[in-house]
Motif scaffolding. Structure first.
Motif, short mmCIF file in Angstrom:
data_model
loop_
_atom_site.label_atom_id
_atom_site.label_comp_id
_atom_site.label_asym_id
_atom_site.label_seq_id
_atom_site.Cartn_x
_atom_site.Cartn_y
_atom_site.Cartn_z
N THR A 1 0.84 -1.20 0.00
CA THR A 1 0.00 0.00 0.00
C THR A 1 0.86 1.24 0.00
O THR A 1 0.59 2.20 -0.73
CB THR A 1 -0.93 0.01 1.23
OG1 THR A 1 -1.75 -1.15 1.20
CG2 THR A 1 -1.81 1.24 1.23
N LEU A 2 1.91 1.23 0.79
CA LEU A 2 2.81 2.37 0.84
C LEU A 2 3.47 2.61 -0.52
O LEU A 2 3.52 3.75 -1.01
CB LEU A 2 3.87 2.11 1.91
CG LEU A 2 4.59 3.27 2.52
CD1 LEU A 2 3.61 4.18 3.22
CD2 LEU A 2 5.63 2.77 3.49
N LEU A 3 3.94 1.56 -1.14
CA LEU A 3 4.62 1.71 -2.43
C LEU A 3 3.65 2.07 -3.55
O LEU A 3 3.91 2.99 -4.34
CB LEU A 3 5.37 0.42 -2.78
CG LEU A 3 6.55 0.08 -1.90
CD1 LEU A 3 7.13 -1.28 -2.29
CD2 LEU A 3 7.61 1.14 -1.99
N VAL A 4 2.56 1.35 -3.64
CA VAL A 4 1.62 1.59 -4.74
C VAL A 4 0.95 2.94 -4.62
O VAL A 4 0.83 3.66 -5.62
CB VAL A 4 0.57 0.44 -4.81
CG1 VAL A 4 -0.54 0.77 -5.76
CG2 VAL A 4 1.24 -0.85 -5.22
N GLY B 1 2.14 5.55 -3.08
CA GLY B 1 3.14 6.58 -3.29
C GLY B 1 3.50 6.77 -4.75
O GLY B 1 3.61 7.90 -5.23
N PHE B 2 3.68 5.67 -5.46
CA PHE B 2 4.11 5.78 -6.84
C PHE B 2 2.96 5.95 -7.83
O PHE B 2 3.12 6.57 -8.87
CB PHE B 2 4.95 4.56 -7.24
CG PHE B 2 6.28 4.52 -6.56
CD1 PHE B 2 7.13 5.60 -6.59
CD2 PHE B 2 6.69 3.39 -5.88
CE1 PHE B 2 8.36 5.57 -5.96
CE2 PHE B 2 7.92 3.34 -5.25
CZ PHE B 2 8.75 4.44 -5.29
N GLN B 3 1.78 5.40 -7.54
CA GLN B 3 0.66 5.49 -8.47
C GLN B 3 -0.22 6.70 -8.21
O GLN B 3 -0.59 7.41 -9.12
CB GLN B 3 -0.19 4.22 -8.40
CG GLN B 3 0.47 3.02 -8.98
CD GLN B 3 0.62 3.13 -10.48
OE1 GLN B 3 -0.25 3.65 -11.16
NE2 GLN B 3 1.73 2.65 -10.99
N VAL B 4 -0.59 6.92 -6.97
CA VAL B 4 -1.55 7.99 -6.67
C VAL B 4 -0.86 9.34 -6.61
O VAL B 4 -1.27 10.29 -7.27
CB VAL B 4 -2.29 7.69 -5.34
CG1 VAL B 4 -3.20 8.83 -4.97
CG2 VAL B 4 -3.10 6.41 -5.48
#
Length: 129
Positions: free
Chosen positions: A72-75, A77-80
């Motif tokens: 959740t942190l990675l997705v 951060g990078f997607q939203v």
């Protein structure tokens, strides 16, 4: 989807969360939980009695929570927010990851009550009835 994350009321007015943030977070939550439940109850719960204990059930829950938090942190951060590095600190992303992790444990427990029916050795975990 924003009704599911009712604890996350600070960001309900942001269009970036409504567009893809909540949906991506829920998909990470659902797929990770289903993956760990399938591994624990269907793959390992049908093979041997070695993994059938409340400790191993809780260990898989912890693995699920770590996976949900990190992804959740990675997705998010990078997607939203389209961050290129983690130099900037956005408390919204961390708060959402923590809330998604809490929901992950609740969903893991509830779906365990369904998935335990498909297991041979682990059918009494987390509760026996």
């Amino acid at each position: 989807m924003e009704d599911f994350y009712f604890l996350f009321e600070d960001l309900n007015n942001w269009s970036v969360w409504d567009d893809k943030g909540y949906t991506i977070g829920f998909m990470v939550l659902l797929f990770s939980t289903l993956l760990y439940l399938t591994i624990f109850y269907i793959l390992l719960g049908r093979k041997s009695m070695r993994f059938s204990s409340i400790g191993n059930w809780f260990l898989f829950a912890v693995y699920n929570l770590i996976t949900i938090f990190v992804f959740t942190l990675l997705v998010e951060g990078f997607q939203v927010f389209e961050l290129l590095s983690f130099g900037d600190f956005y408390y919204e992303i961390w708060l959402f990851a923590i809330i998604n992790t809490l929901y992950g444990f609740a969903l893991y427990f509830v779906l365990s009550l369904i998935f335990k029916r498909f297991s041979i050795f682990s059918k009494f975990y987390p509760v026996k009835f």
